[in-house]
Design an enzyme around this catalytic site. Structure first.
Site, PDB file in Angstrom:
ATOM      1  N   PHE A  22       7.110  -7.908  -0.592  1.00  0.00           N
ATOM      2  CA  PHE A  22       7.968  -7.178  -1.534  1.00  0.00           C
ATOM      3  C   PHE A  22       9.436  -7.203  -1.108  1.00  0.00           C
ATOM      4  CE2 PHE A  22       3.846  -4.723  -1.529  1.00  0.00           C
ATOM      5  CZ  PHE A  22       3.349  -5.322  -2.673  1.00  0.00           C
ATOM      6  N   LYS A  82       6.605  -7.208   9.497  1.00  0.00           N
ATOM      7  CA  LYS A  82       6.028  -8.365  10.179  1.00  0.00           C
ATOM      8  C   LYS A  82       5.652  -9.413   9.138  1.00  0.00           C
ATOM      9  CE  LYS A  82       4.888  -5.598  14.109  1.00  0.00           C
ATOM     10  NZ  LYS A  82       3.926  -4.754  14.810  1.00  0.00           N
ATOM     11  N   ALA A  98       0.411   2.412  13.671  1.00  0.00           N
ATOM     12  CA  ALA A  98       1.106   3.601  13.154  1.00  0.00           C
ATOM     13  C   ALA A  98       0.350   4.903  13.404  1.00  0.00           C
ATOM     14  CB  ALA A  98       1.371   3.427  11.660  1.00  0.00           C
ATOM     15  N   LYS A 151       1.392 -12.992  15.863  1.00  0.00           N
ATOM     16  CA  LYS A 151       0.200 -12.366  16.477  1.00  0.00           C
ATOM     17  C   LYS A 151      -0.851 -12.030  15.429  1.00  0.00           C
ATOM     18  CE  LYS A 151       1.264  -8.163  14.958  1.00  0.00           C
ATOM     19  NZ  LYS A 151       0.813  -6.832  14.710  1.00  0.00           N
ATOM     20  N   ASN A 192      -6.147  -7.092  10.543  1.00  0.00           N
ATOM     21  CA  ASN A 192      -6.498  -8.512  10.362  1.00  0.00           C
ATOM     22  C   ASN A 192      -7.781  -8.832  11.131  1.00  0.00           C
ATOM     23  OD1 ASN A 192      -4.089  -8.728   8.996  1.00  0.00           O
ATOM     24  ND2 ASN A 192      -3.516 -10.646   9.960  1.00  0.00           N
ATOM     25  N   GLN A 197      -1.978  -8.804   6.823  1.00  0.00           N
ATOM     26  CA  GLN A 197      -0.614  -9.199   7.170  1.00  0.00           C
ATOM     27  C   GLN A 197      -0.557 -10.651   7.595  1.00  0.00           C
ATOM     28  OE1 GLN A 197       0.285  -6.298  10.151  1.00  0.00           O
ATOM     29  NE2 GLN A 197       0.773  -4.784   8.610  1.00  0.00           N
TER      30      GLN A 197
HETATM   31  N1  LIG Z   1       0.794   0.122   9.805  1.00  0.00           N
HETATM   32  C1  LIG Z   1       1.179  -0.172  11.038  1.00  0.00           C
HETATM   33  O1  LIG Z   1       0.555   0.209  12.038  1.00  0.00           O
HETATM   34  C2  LIG Z   1       2.416  -0.991  11.261  1.00  0.00           C
HETATM   35  C3  LIG Z   1       2.983  -1.018  12.526  1.00  0.00           C
HETATM   36  C4  LIG Z   1       4.141  -1.731  12.745  1.00  0.00           C
HETATM   37  C5  LIG Z   1       4.693  -2.460  11.692  1.00  0.00           C
HETATM   38  N2  LIG Z   1       4.104  -2.446  10.486  1.00  0.00           N
HETATM   39  C6  LIG Z   1       4.716  -3.270   9.435  1.00  0.00           C
HETATM   40  O2  LIG Z   1       5.227  -2.445   8.421  1.00  0.00           O
HETATM   41  C7  LIG Z   1       5.114  -3.100   7.153  1.00  0.00           C
HETATM   42  C8  LIG Z   1       4.407  -2.178   6.203  1.00  0.00           C
HETATM   43  O3  LIG Z   1       3.117  -1.914   6.712  1.00  0.00           O
HETATM   44  P1  LIG Z   1       2.262  -0.670   6.218  1.00  0.00           P
HETATM   45  O4  LIG Z   1       1.073  -0.618   7.112  1.00  0.00           O
HETATM   46  O5  LIG Z   1       3.125   0.516   6.088  1.00  0.00           O
HETATM   47  O6  LIG Z   1       1.912  -1.093   4.723  1.00  0.00           O
HETATM   48  P2  LIG Z   1       0.612  -1.806   4.126  1.00  0.00           P
HETATM   49  O7  LIG Z   1       0.601  -3.237   4.461  1.00  0.00           O
HETATM   50  O8  LIG Z   1      -0.572  -1.044   4.514  1.00  0.00           O
HETATM   51  O9  LIG Z   1       0.830  -1.632   2.522  1.00  0.00           O
HETATM   52  C9  LIG Z   1       0.850  -0.359   1.939  1.00  0.00           C
HETATM   53  C10 LIG Z   1       2.293   0.037   1.640  1.00  0.00           C
HETATM   54  O10 LIG Z   1       2.815  -0.863   0.659  1.00  0.00           O
HETATM   55  C11 LIG Z   1       3.528  -0.117  -0.303  1.00  0.00           C
HETATM   56  N3  LIG Z   1       3.528  -0.865  -1.571  1.00  0.00           N
HETATM   57  C12 LIG Z   1       2.467  -1.156  -2.364  1.00  0.00           C
HETATM   58  N4  LIG Z   1       2.876  -1.847  -3.449  1.00  0.00           N
HETATM   59  C13 LIG Z   1       4.212  -2.005  -3.335  1.00  0.00           C
HETATM   60  C14 LIG Z   1       5.211  -2.641  -4.116  1.00  0.00           C
HETATM   61  N5  LIG Z   1       4.916  -3.265  -5.261  1.00  0.00           N
HETATM   62  N6  LIG Z   1       6.474  -2.625  -3.674  1.00  0.00           N
HETATM   63  C15 LIG Z   1       6.800  -2.018  -2.509  1.00  0.00           C
HETATM   64  N7  LIG Z   1       5.905  -1.387  -1.718  1.00  0.00           N
HETATM   65  C16 LIG Z   1       4.631  -1.385  -2.124  1.00  0.00           C
HETATM   66  C17 LIG Z   1       2.773   1.187  -0.390  1.00  0.00           C
HETATM   67  O11 LIG Z   1       3.589   2.219  -0.887  1.00  0.00           O
HETATM   68  C18 LIG Z   1       2.418   1.436   1.070  1.00  0.00           C
HETATM   69  O12 LIG Z   1       3.460   2.103   1.737  1.00  0.00           O
HETATM   70  C19 LIG Z   1       4.357  -4.409   7.409  1.00  0.00           C
HETATM   71  O13 LIG Z   1       5.259  -5.464   7.520  1.00  0.00           O
HETATM   72  C20 LIG Z   1       3.703  -4.153   8.733  1.00  0.00           C
HETATM   73  O14 LIG Z   1       3.511  -5.335   9.449  1.00  0.00           O
HETATM   74  C21 LIG Z   1       2.995  -1.712  10.220  1.00  0.00           C
END
Ligand SMILES: NC(=O)c1ccc[n+]([C@@H]2O[C@H](COP(=O)([O-])OP(=O)(O)OC[C@H]3O[C@@H](n4cnc5c(N)ncnc54)[C@H](O)[C@@H]3O)[C@@H](O)[C@H]2O)c1
Length: 275
Positions: free
Chosen positions: A72, A95, A128, A180, A245, A275
């Site tokens: 997105f 990521k 998270a 990763k 994953n 991811q």
């Molecule tokens: N979850 C973790 O533990 C973690 C840790 C470090 C980094 N990240 C990184 O953070 C990023 C987000 O991960 P996550 O786990 O929060 O999300 P996710 O991959 O679980 O996706 C869900 C999120 O996507 C959003 N979403 C859904 N449709 C959407 C749209 N059309 N437009 C914009 N947003 C939309 C939702 O509101 C929700 O916040 C990723 O790049 C991930 O690699 C995640």
């Protein structure tokens, strides 16, 4: 979700959704201080304000934190281009990368180019829901040239349970966080096929070596030492042991490849994305 920080208030853009009971996700977050869909059971700070209006959320912000699924990001950047402060600093926790005809484009580059602002990255062994309950972890900030901006991000994120180190290698840090996830799929296959811990350790070792070789092929400036920071070996280990994953790849192998990744993602991740 993307967060925007402005003095004490943290404005958090939330992609609006209607919950099964008919309520809007942002309303529930603001009433209960809890993201009941994506981080249930955790109270957010009272200064966190969920905003479904992207342009309003970024307006006047001096520090922009991007943490949205990578697919997105391009659309989001295009929507806010020209509508942010010219002196805003960005950091990406995203990521992944955009793969274009002319080659791969890192998300930090996409942000810098689309918005015309400096962008650092933060990656690490940072699942998270563990951080949310204040379990100890480390993280790495990758920066290009602006050390002062990197130090500000370190200061902002650093707590007694979240130790942040800055390194001057934005591509190296970002590629660690991205690649990763590929190794974690192989680790999931190993689990699904019940091949054991020795094989999984071999996958991690070989995976780390390939991550390094691939990163240096794309960006010769990437430093070897980055792979020994939290964003490298530590994130690789935690993702191969516990990440999503790995979990879905394990199910894929257990089902003998008869159920698709799309189907398993929808069934197992409750709205989260692979991811
Ligand atoms: N979850 C973790 O533990 C973690 C840790 C470090 C980094 N990240 C990184 O953070 C990023 C987000 O991960 P996550 O786990 O929060 O999300 P996710 O991959 O679980 O996706 C869900 C999120 O996507 C959003 N979403 C859904 N449709 C959407 C749209 N059309 N437009 C914009 N947003 C939309 C939702 O509101 C929700 O916040 C990723 O790049 C991930 O690699 C995640």
């Amino acid at each position: 979700m993307s967060c925007v920080m402005n003095s004490d208030e943290v404005r958090m853009w939330v992609y609006e959704e209607t919950l099964p009971n008919g309520e809007k996700l942002t309303d529930v977050i603001n009433q209960t201080n809890e993201n009941v869909k994506y981080l249930p059971g955790i109270k957010l700070g009272k200064n966190v304000v969920a905003d479904p209006d992207l342009e309003n959320a970024v307006r006047d912000a001096n520090m922009l934190v991007f943490v949205t699924p990578h697919q997105f990001m391009e659309g989001i950047c295009k929507r806010i281009a020209g509508k942010i402060r010219a002196d805003a600093e960005a950091i990406s926790l995203v990521k992944g990368m955009e793969v274009k005809m002319e080659g791969p484009c890192m998300i930090s580059t996409l942000i810098s180019e689309e918005l015309g602002i400096n962008c650092s990255v933060l990656m690490g062994a940072n699942i998270a829901n563990e951080i949310a309950v204040e379990k100890f972890s480390e993280a790495t900030v990758g920066y290009r040239q602006n050390r002062e901006a990197a130090e500000r991000w370190v200061q902002l994120f650093y707590t007694h349970y979240f130790i942040v180190t800055a390194v001057q290698d934005v591509e190296g840090v970002e590629l660690c966080g991205t690649l990763k996830n590929v190794v974690a799929i192989a680790a999931g296959f190993v689990d699904g096929l019940e091949m054991g811990n020795n094989t999984k350790a071999a996958i991690m070792r070989l995976g780390l070596r390939e991550m390094k070789a691939f990163s240096k092929l794309l960006f010769p400036s990437v430093k070897d030492s980055t792979f020994f920071e939290s964003c490298g070996v530590a994130d690789l280990i935690t993702t191969c042991l516990g990440g999503r994953n790995r979990k879905v790849a394990e199910a894929y192998a257990k089902n003998g490849g008869k159920r698709s990744f799309d189907e398993l993602e929808a069934e197992m991740l409750q709205g989260q994305k692979l991811q």
